[in-house]
Design a protein around this motif. Structure first.
Motif, PDB file in Angstrom:
ATOM      1  N   ILE A 108       0.856  -1.170   0.000  1.00 60.57           N
ATOM      2  CA  ILE A 108       0.000   0.000   0.000  1.00 60.57           C
ATOM      3  C   ILE A 108       0.891   1.218   0.000  1.00 60.57           C
ATOM      4  N   ALA A 109       0.499   2.221  -0.784  1.00 65.98           N
ATOM      5  CA  ALA A 109       1.315   3.432  -0.875  1.00 65.98           C
ATOM      6  C   ALA A 109       0.396   4.644  -0.989  1.00 65.98           C
ATOM      7  N   ARG A 110       0.790   5.725  -0.323  1.00 62.28           N
ATOM      8  CA  ARG A 110       0.052   6.986  -0.371  1.00 62.28           C
ATOM      9  C   ARG A 110       0.748   7.962  -1.291  1.00 62.28           C
ATOM     10  N   ARG A 111      -0.034   8.829  -1.904  1.00 60.62           N
ATOM     11  CA  ARG A 111       0.519   9.846  -2.804  1.00 60.62           C
ATOM     12  C   ARG A 111       1.399  10.809  -2.000  1.00 60.62           C
ATOM     13  N   VAL A 112       2.532  11.148  -2.592  1.00 61.50           N
ATOM     14  CA  VAL A 112       3.477  12.089  -1.972  1.00 61.50           C
ATOM     15  C   VAL A 112       3.765  13.213  -2.945  1.00 61.50           C
ATOM     16  N   ALA A 113       4.228  14.324  -2.434  1.00 62.25           N
ATOM     17  CA  ALA A 113       4.571  15.471  -3.284  1.00 62.25           C
ATOM     18  C   ALA A 113       5.777  15.145  -4.147  1.00 62.25           C
ATOM     19  N   GLY A 114       5.828  15.750  -5.314  1.00 59.14           N
ATOM     20  CA  GLY A 114       6.990  15.600  -6.179  1.00 59.14           C
ATOM     21  C   GLY A 114       6.760  14.634  -7.227  1.00 59.14           C
TER      22      GLY A 114
END
Length: 159
Positions: free
Chosen positions: A153-159
């Motif tokens: 599972i992964a969450r959206r990050v900036a960049g």
């Protein structure tokens, strides 16, 4: 039945409606993977963990998923050791909210399947999650047996 030990992984949550997935732009994701690894496909598997990075190009309809820092999630030392890193690019089907396809990890090959979760905001869904399985090749200690299984599972990050 001779073996009552079963393992599996399921990703679930509020799916992003396919009609809401973007058709342009990109998003980066970061998260964790957990699963099981058996060096020969027969012995009791070891729990594994890894860091996950994802980069989704919605215009090109591709997702690059990278496992890094893959490790045994206990104080154990199996042989052979795991390959620490892999990176694979799989197709994204925005019409069905799926991403997935063939992957490789060292001398193993397998499949990754993922979906997007949560409402689209700031141009992309907030999460991606899925599962992967790996089988040995003729060059690996286990030929054609599943020896790696997990989910991420992964969450959206900036960049």
């Amino acid at each position: 039945e001779h073996n009552k030990s079963r393992r599996g992984v399921v990703a679930y949550g509020e799916l992003t409606p396919a009609k809401n997935l973007p058709t342009s732009g990109s998003a980066r994701y970061a998260g964790l993977a957990h699963g099981w690894y058996s060096p020969n496909g027969a012995i009791e598997p070891y729990p594994i963990a890894a860091d996950v990075e994802g980069y989704v190009d919605f215009a090109a309809r591709t997702a690059r998923v990278r496992l890094s820092n893959l490790r045994i999630d206990e104080d154990q030392n199996p042989s052979p050791q795991l390959i620490a890193d892999s990176s694979n690019t799989v197709p994204v089907n925005t019409a069905a909210n799926t991403a997935g396809g063939a992957i490789t990890h060292g001398d193993a090959s397998g499949h990754l399947g993922a979906r997007f979760y949560g409402p689209v905001s700031n141009g992309a869904p907030p999460e991606i999650a899925g599962t992967f399985s790996l089988r040995g090749s003729s060059a690996s200690p286990i030929v054609d047996a599943i020896f790696g299984l997990g989910g991420f599972i992964a969450r959206r990050v900036a960049g």
